[in-house]
Design an enzyme around this catalytic site. Structure first.
Site, PDB file in Angstrom:
ATOM      1  N   GLY A   1       0.783  -1.249   0.000  1.00  6.68           N
ATOM      2  CA  GLY A   1       0.000   0.000   0.000  1.00  6.68           C
ATOM      3  C   GLY A   1       0.802   1.280   0.000  1.00  6.68           C
ATOM      4  O   GLY A   1       0.351   2.289  -0.547  1.00  6.68           O
TER       5      GLY A   1
ATOM      6  N   ASP B   1       0.628   3.576   4.341  1.00  2.96           N
ATOM      7  CA  ASP B   1      -0.465   4.177   3.579  1.00  2.96           C
ATOM      8  C   ASP B   1      -1.569   4.665   4.507  1.00  2.96           C
ATOM      9  O   ASP B   1      -2.064   5.771   4.389  1.00  2.96           O
ATOM     10  CB  ASP B   1      -1.019   3.186   2.539  1.00  2.96           C
ATOM     11  CG  ASP B   1      -1.314   1.798   3.119  1.00  2.96           C
ATOM     12  OD1 ASP B   1      -1.074   1.568   4.333  1.00  2.96           O
ATOM     13  OD2 ASP B   1      -1.781   0.926   2.361  1.00  2.96           O
TER      14      ASP B   1
ATOM     15  N   ASP C   1      -4.967   2.248  10.950  1.00  2.73           N
ATOM     16  CA  ASP C   1      -6.341   2.028  11.417  1.00  2.73           C
ATOM     17  C   ASP C   1      -6.284   1.555  12.869  1.00  2.73           C
ATOM     18  O   ASP C   1      -6.238   2.356  13.796  1.00  2.73           O
ATOM     19  CB  ASP C   1      -7.010   1.008  10.490  1.00  2.73           C
ATOM     20  CG  ASP C   1      -8.455   0.729  10.862  1.00  2.73           C
ATOM     21  OD1 ASP C   1      -9.034   1.498  11.653  1.00  2.73           O
ATOM     22  OD2 ASP C   1      -9.018  -0.272  10.374  1.00  2.73           O
TER      23      ASP C   1
ATOM     24  N   LYS D   1      -6.821   6.842  10.478  1.00  2.00           N
ATOM     25  CA  LYS D   1      -8.207   6.624  10.919  1.00  2.00           C
ATOM     26  C   LYS D   1      -8.173   6.415  12.432  1.00  2.00           C
ATOM     27  O   LYS D   1      -8.278   5.280  12.907  1.00  2.00           O
ATOM     28  CB  LYS D   1      -8.803   5.381  10.241  1.00  2.00           C
ATOM     29  CG  LYS D   1      -9.020   5.506   8.750  1.00  2.00           C
ATOM     30  CD  LYS D   1     -10.066   4.533   8.215  1.00  2.00           C
ATOM     31  CE  LYS D   1      -9.626   3.100   8.238  1.00  2.00           C
ATOM     32  NZ  LYS D   1     -10.522   2.215   7.438  1.00  2.00           N
TER      33      LYS D   1
ATOM     34  N   PHE E   1     -14.146   2.623   4.985  1.00  2.00           N
ATOM     35  CA  PHE E   1     -13.207   1.812   4.213  1.00  2.00           C
ATOM     36  C   PHE E   1     -12.896   2.518   2.898  1.00  2.00           C
ATOM     37  O   PHE E   1     -13.774   2.731   2.069  1.00  2.00           O
ATOM     38  CB  PHE E   1     -13.744   0.405   3.968  1.00  2.00           C
ATOM     39  CG  PHE E   1     -12.675  -0.503   3.447  1.00  2.00           C
ATOM     40  CD1 PHE E   1     -11.743  -1.065   4.310  1.00  2.00           C
ATOM     41  CD2 PHE E   1     -12.544  -0.751   2.088  1.00  2.00           C
ATOM     42  CE1 PHE E   1     -10.715  -1.868   3.835  1.00  2.00           C
ATOM     43  CE2 PHE E   1     -11.526  -1.559   1.601  1.00  2.00           C
ATOM     44  CZ  PHE E   1     -10.620  -2.112   2.477  1.00  2.00           C
ATOM     45  N   VAL E   2     -11.635   2.888   2.739  1.00  2.00           N
ATOM     46  CA  VAL E   2     -11.239   3.661   1.560  1.00  2.00           C
ATOM     47  C   VAL E   2     -10.267   2.869   0.681  1.00  2.00           C
ATOM     48  O   VAL E   2      -9.552   1.990   1.169  1.00  2.00           O
ATOM     49  CB  VAL E   2     -10.605   5.012   1.957  1.00  2.00           C
ATOM     50  CG1 VAL E   2     -11.639   5.950   2.526  1.00  2.00           C
ATOM     51  CG2 VAL E   2      -9.442   4.831   2.945  1.00  2.00           C
TER      52      VAL E   2
ATOM     53  N   ARG F   1      -5.710  -0.204  -6.159  1.00  2.00           N
ATOM     54  CA  ARG F   1      -4.483   0.468  -5.717  1.00  2.00           C
ATOM     55  C   ARG F   1      -4.038   1.532  -6.715  1.00  2.00           C
ATOM     56  O   ARG F   1      -3.323   2.458  -6.372  1.00  2.00           O
ATOM     57  CB  ARG F   1      -3.336  -0.548  -5.578  1.00  2.00           C
ATOM     58  CG  ARG F   1      -3.520  -1.586  -4.488  1.00  2.00           C
ATOM     59  CD  ARG F   1      -2.205  -2.334  -4.302  1.00  2.00           C
ATOM     60  NE  ARG F   1      -2.347  -3.577  -3.556  1.00  2.00           N
ATOM     61  CZ  ARG F   1      -2.350  -3.673  -2.243  1.00  2.00           C
ATOM     62  NH1 ARG F   1      -2.236  -2.593  -1.510  1.00  2.00           N
ATOM     63  NH2 ARG F   1      -2.479  -4.836  -1.635  1.00  2.00           N
TER      64      ARG F   1
HETATM   65  P1  IMP Z   1      -3.998  -1.539  11.004  1.00  2.00           P
HETATM   66  O1  IMP Z   1      -3.052  -2.612  11.452  1.00  2.00           O
HETATM   67  O2  IMP Z   1      -5.411  -1.856  11.426  1.00  2.00           O
HETATM   68  O3  IMP Z   1      -3.584  -0.148  11.423  1.00  2.00           O
HETATM   69  O4  IMP Z   1      -4.070  -1.588   9.446  1.00  2.00           O
HETATM   70  C1  IMP Z   1      -3.023  -1.344   8.645  1.00  2.00           C
HETATM   71  C2  IMP Z   1      -3.239  -1.868   7.243  1.00  2.00           C
HETATM   72  O5  IMP Z   1      -4.596  -2.281   7.010  1.00  2.00           O
HETATM   73  C3  IMP Z   1      -2.968  -0.779   6.243  1.00  2.00           C
HETATM   74  O6  IMP Z   1      -1.611  -0.683   5.916  1.00  2.00           O
HETATM   75  C4  IMP Z   1      -3.857  -1.193   5.094  1.00  2.00           C
HETATM   76  O7  IMP Z   1      -3.188  -2.113   4.281  1.00  2.00           O
HETATM   77  C5  IMP Z   1      -5.045  -1.873   5.761  1.00  2.00           C
HETATM   78  N1  IMP Z   1      -6.197  -0.946   5.908  1.00  2.00           N
HETATM   79  C6  IMP Z   1      -6.668  -0.353   7.011  1.00  2.00           C
HETATM   80  N2  IMP Z   1      -7.726   0.441   6.743  1.00  2.00           N
HETATM   81  C7  IMP Z   1      -7.920   0.333   5.406  1.00  2.00           C
HETATM   82  C8  IMP Z   1      -8.857   0.944   4.490  1.00  2.00           C
HETATM   83  O8  IMP Z   1      -9.732   1.766   4.827  1.00  2.00           O
HETATM   84  N3  IMP Z   1      -8.716   0.584   3.176  1.00  2.00           N
HETATM   85  C9  IMP Z   1      -7.770  -0.270   2.726  1.00  2.00           C
HETATM   86  N4  IMP Z   1      -6.877  -0.855   3.550  1.00  2.00           N
HETATM   87  C10 IMP Z   1      -6.944  -0.548   4.877  1.00  2.00           C
END
Ligand code: IMP
Length: 181
Positions: free
Chosen positions: A45, A100, A103, A131, A153-154, A166
């Site tokens: 990403g 990228d 979350d 986020k 979700f983006v 992507r």
């Molecule tokens: P985290 O571990 O929950 O912070 O998520 C990190 C990874 O989840 C990011 O690097 C993305 O690859 C994926 N991700 C989280 N939110 C989104 C979204 O809204 N769209 C697409 N991928 C996401």
């Protein structure tokens, strides 16, 4: 510009991305002057963001990539593993993780821990999108944030849904009908 029909709403245009990369690049340039940081992009990403960002970083940097699995579909699995590691030692080096989107923070938190265990001199994160409403851990706050968005979700500019979208030059909310089919 023609918008992909699977997109409900564009949140971050390509012009906004370029402007933000310039701003972040200038701040990072100032903060890392004389330090030659290793920029570690989180595959896949962060690739478009890293490519745009480094155009505006005006100090010596090295580039590496790490592939950490986290998500399947639209929700976090909470399971993280390094699928492909970096090719260098980070001992006594300044590490700047390039992400990228943050979350839950679970992915970053693991990568930060890994780099600290490997004795990096410092570990910071730059993310294009944040986020914060989705956060599940407290030790993964990015130092440099492009845009903060609501918990939607983006996709686009590196962000995918099951490996698609992507390549969109903007970031937009994916229509629910696409993932609720
Ligand atoms: P985290 O571990 O929950 O912070 O998520 C990190 C990874 O989840 C990011 O690097 C993305 O690859 C994926 N991700 C989280 N939110 C989104 C979204 O809204 N769209 C697409 N991928 C996401």
């Amino acid at each position: 510009m023609k918008i992909n029909p699977c997109i409900e709403e564009v949140l971050i245009t390509s012009e906004m991305i370029e402007k933000k990369c310039k701003e972040l690049g200038e701040i990072i340039t100032n903060d890392y002057q004389g330090k030659t940081p290793i920029l570690i992009g989180l595959l896949k990403g962060a690739v478009p963001f890293m490519a745009e960002l480094i155009k505006y970083i005006d100090c010596d940097v090295e580039l590496e990539f790490i592939d950490v699995s986290s998500y399947q579909g639209v929700s976090s699995t909470g399971e993280i593993k390094i699928v492909r590691d970096i090719n260098c030692s980070v001992g006594n080096r300044h590490v700047l993780l390039v992400d990228d989107i943050v979350d839950t923070g679970l992915t970053l938190s693991e990568v930060i821990k890994t780099m600290k265990n490997r004795n990096a001199a410092s570990v910071e994160t730059v993310t294009l999108v944040d986020k914060p409403e989705g956060r599940k851990v407290k030790d993964a706050e990015p130092k440099y944030v492009g845009y903060t968005i609501p918990n939607k979700f983006v996709v686009g500019f590196g962000l995918d849904y099951n490996e698609l979208y992507r390549n969109l030059p903007y970031i937009g909310v994916l229509k629910r009908s696409i993932y609720e089919k």
